[in-house]
Scaffold this motif. Structure first.
Motif, PDB file in Angstrom:
ATOM      1  N   LEU A 114       3.666   5.899  -7.028  1.00 43.85           N
ATOM      2  CA  LEU A 114       3.258   5.890  -8.434  1.00 43.85           C
ATOM      3  C   LEU A 114       2.788   7.263  -8.901  1.00 43.85           C
ATOM      4  O   LEU A 114       2.127   7.380  -9.932  1.00 43.85           O
ATOM      5  N   GLU A 115       3.155   8.303  -8.175  1.00 48.97           N
ATOM      6  CA  GLU A 115       2.738   9.649  -8.545  1.00 48.97           C
ATOM      7  C   GLU A 115       3.711  10.338  -9.487  1.00 48.97           C
ATOM      8  O   GLU A 115       3.392  11.372 -10.058  1.00 48.97           O
ATOM      9  N   VAL A 136      -3.227   1.870  -4.113  1.00 51.87           N
ATOM     10  CA  VAL A 136      -2.622   3.158  -4.472  1.00 51.87           C
ATOM     11  C   VAL A 136      -3.645   4.273  -4.314  1.00 51.87           C
ATOM     12  O   VAL A 136      -3.563   5.295  -4.987  1.00 51.87           O
ATOM     13  N   ALA A 196      -1.289   5.881 -12.444  1.00 55.41           N
ATOM     14  CA  ALA A 196      -0.645   4.967 -11.504  1.00 55.41           C
ATOM     15  C   ALA A 196      -0.333   3.628 -12.181  1.00 55.41           C
ATOM     16  O   ALA A 196       0.747   3.050 -11.981  1.00 55.41           O
ATOM     17  N   VAL A 218      -0.001  -2.949 -10.622  1.00 51.96           N
ATOM     18  CA  VAL A 218      -0.880  -2.059  -9.855  1.00 51.96           C
ATOM     19  C   VAL A 218      -2.276  -2.667  -9.786  1.00 51.96           C
ATOM     20  O   VAL A 218      -2.722  -3.334 -10.735  1.00 51.96           O
ATOM     21  N   ALA A 242       8.503   3.942  -8.354  1.00 51.74           N
ATOM     22  CA  ALA A 242       7.934   2.593  -8.230  1.00 51.74           C
ATOM     23  C   ALA A 242       8.997   1.511  -8.180  1.00 51.74           C
ATOM     24  O   ALA A 242       8.845   0.503  -7.489  1.00 51.74           O
ATOM     25  N   TYR A 283       1.588  -3.163  -6.400  1.00 48.08           N
ATOM     26  CA  TYR A 283       1.050  -2.060  -5.607  1.00 48.08           C
ATOM     27  C   TYR A 283      -0.467  -2.266  -5.515  1.00 48.08           C
ATOM     28  O   TYR A 283      -1.240  -1.779  -6.329  1.00 48.08           O
ATOM     29  N   GLN A 340       0.862  -1.174   0.000  1.00 50.69           N
ATOM     30  CA  GLN A 340       0.000   0.000   0.000  1.00 50.69           C
ATOM     31  C   GLN A 340       0.901   1.227   0.000  1.00 50.69           C
ATOM     32  O   GLN A 340       1.600   1.497   0.975  1.00 50.69           O
ATOM     33  N   ASN A 341       0.907   1.941  -1.120  1.00 52.05           N
ATOM     34  CA  ASN A 341       1.707   3.160  -1.221  1.00 52.05           C
ATOM     35  C   ASN A 341       1.337   3.891  -2.506  1.00 52.05           C
ATOM     36  O   ASN A 341       1.845   3.575  -3.569  1.00 52.05           O
ATOM     37  N   GLY A 342       0.434   4.850  -2.406  1.00 55.03           N
ATOM     38  CA  GLY A 342       0.046   5.596  -3.586  1.00 55.03           C
ATOM     39  C   GLY A 342       1.113   6.541  -4.071  1.00 55.03           C
ATOM     40  O   GLY A 342       1.246   6.790  -5.282  1.00 55.03           O
TER      41      GLY A 342
END
Length: 529
Positions: free
Chosen positions: A331-332, A353, A374, A385, A337, A350, A326-328
């Motif tokens: 991927l920003e 996200v 993402a 993802v 990533a 992921y 869990q880590n948005g």
């Protein structure tokens, strides 16, 4: 009358000896069903297993009590040919029952279970590449029949080939309904003065009807070509049922029962927990015990992970096949990533996200464009993802929680990306992870260049030297609009010049004209023209 009596006697004898198929496909499910004692607590008091043999290959598989005097052993053969089996039990009625079946070649969409391949990626057991494009429906199997059927139809119409779902029901915002079935035998149900329902359970006795319903849905997903990422524990109980605080002995009993029932399903993945660090009733070191119990009781070694909330687990431990993160923020933007993948040195999924939707919570209001980006950022980096949607749909449900229909704008674009990825000659990796986070390669002269939010009027044709293009090699280019889902061929042919320190340009420094739009990509492939 004598003939009827003899028929009944024959049926009873046949039942006591068990029932099984005469043949199954490789990686399909073979089942032995036997009749045994019902007295006491058969879940604890009676054990059954079976040894399956094919030539020099032997596998021992745990069985389980399925209620009403029925005992079952399930087996997933991994090779064709004749298999024989013999049951093992201290209970005479269940011991030393033997038989055989023919395992035949797989047909149709039966490619076997998914396995890790090439360190960071996945394949089916038959060698076919598998690229996870997942979605999230935590409480999918705890809804009314009509809603579950709507969800399955939605999945059939959309591009997802993996679903994250919990074994236990969920008591959380947008999903506070009572399920149709409960996992344990209910001893008591009372309503307090505040109107809240209180339950009392016998955690040593399972409800086979609950697990049979779960199995039916896993088979439904299999028929749709979808992997079932089974979440064994989660923190979203709030004391309503108490399924998050069974105690270690009951937790391990549950793991043994669950793995005995589900390990033979080829499309099962194990997720030890969703947001393990938010399950406050289980200390961190308990997760090692639970993970080892899952792996030890699964003779087929299905994919296994553990999902974090705020704190990562020790995902490099040998029991974990891949990383569920869990880590948005990863991927920003470009270059993030791949970092966690390189730390854990496992396939990186992921799985959360944030979600496309309009909930007030910060994790539930991504725009469709953000969700699609993402996915592209993950794919370009050689990671994967998972999608989720939190809009209210026409069933007045949130897909991420209960299922129903999808209404967001990202699924079609995710399907568009899936088609692009599956058409590539292999899995994507950053072509030069130290110097270029926009360009991925799948080998054989195949490249994807992703621009994300950047808007450019033109792009000077060039590729990373590290990716191996040769002087004189010729390429064609297609411009991909990842949002409008269009692919436009560029008529020019591009020919590589001699390398510069890190890049190789077209010999005439040709450029590719681009519309001034975000979310564009280029597909670059070799040509003989």
């Amino acid at each position: 009358m004598k003939s009827i009596t003899h028929l009944i006697a024959f049926i009873l004898l046949f039942s006591s000896l068990g029932f099984s198929q005469s043949s199954v496909e490789v990686w399909d499910r073979f089942e032995v069903s036997l009749v045994g004692p019902e007295a006491g607590n058969p879940f604890d008091d009676v054990t059954i297993s079976a040894e399956f043999t094919n030539g020099a290959v032997k596998k021992t598989v745990n069985g389980f009590y399925d209620g009403k005097g029925k005992y079952k052993v399930r087996f997933m053969p991994d090779r064709t040919g004749k298999w024989t089996y013999r049951t093992i039990s201290k209970t005479k009625a269940l011991n030393a029952k033997s038989g055989s079946f023919d395992c035949v070649a797989a047909t149709g969409n039966n490619h076997g279970p998914v396995q890790v391949a090439d360190t960071f990626h996945f394949k089916y057991a038959d060698g076919k590449r598998y690229y996870p494009f997942g979605t999230t429906i935590y409480a999918m199997t705890h809804q009314p029949k009509e809603l579950e059927e709507t969800t399955l139809q939605t999945l059939k119409e959309n591009p997802f080939n993996k679903v994250r779902l919990g074994v236990f029901p969920k008591y959380y915002s947008n999903v506070e309904n009572e399920p149709l079935y409960y996992p344990f035998e209910k001893l008591e149900e009372t309503k307090g003065a505040n109107g809240k329902v209180k339950f009392k359970w016998d955690f040593a006795k399972f409800n086979p009807e609950f697990f049979a319903h779960l199995e039916e849905r896993i088979d439904d997903l299999k028929d749709l070509g979808i992997e079932a990422d089974i979440i064994i524990f989660h923190p979203y109980d709030k004391g309503h049922w108490g399924f998050d605080s069974l105690g270690m002995n009951n937790d391990l009993r549950y793991i043994r029962y669950l793995t005995a029932r589900l390990s033979s399903f080829r499309n099962v993945w194990w997720s030890l927990a969703n947001e393990f660090d938010y399950v406050k009733t289980k200390p961190r070191d308990a997760w090692d015990v639970y993970t080892k119990a899952v792996v030890a009781n699964d003779p087929y070694k299905h994919l296994c992970s553990i999902h974090n909330g705020s704190v990562y687990y020790d995902n490099w431990k040998p029991e974990y096949s891949h990383v569920s993160i869990q880590n948005g923020s990863a991927l920003e933007d470009f270059g993030r990533a791949v970092l966690l993948r390189d730390v854990f040195f496992r396939p990186m999924v992921y799985d959360e996200v944030c979600y496309e939707g309009d909930l007030p919570q910060r994790w539930g209001h991504l725009r469709g464009e953000e969700m699609v980006e993402a996915f592209w950022q993950g794919i370009i980096a050689g990671t994967y993802v998972t999608h989720g949607e939190t809009y209210k749909n026409e069933s007045n449900t949130v897909f991420w929680a209960k299922g129903g229909k999808l209404v967001g704008s990202s699924p079609a674009r995710i399907g568009f990306l899936r088609n692009i990825v599956e058409a590539a000659p292999g899995p994507l990796e950053l072509a030069d992870p130290w110097k270029d986070h926009h360009t991925a390669t799948a080998g054989n002269g195949y490249y994807l260049v992703y621009f994300g939010k950047q808007m450019n009027a033109e792009w000077v044709f060039n590729l990373p030297k590290k990716a191996g293009p040769k002087p004189g090699q010729k390429f064609k280019v297609e411009v991909i609009d990842t949002w409008d889902m269009t692919i436009r061929k560029i008529p020019d042919v591009f020919e590589m010049n001699t390398p510069e320190p890190y890049r190789i340009f077209d010999k005439d420094r040709k450029t590719v004209r681009l519309p001034m739009k975000p979310y564009l990509a280029l597909r670059i492939t070799p040509t003989d023209q």
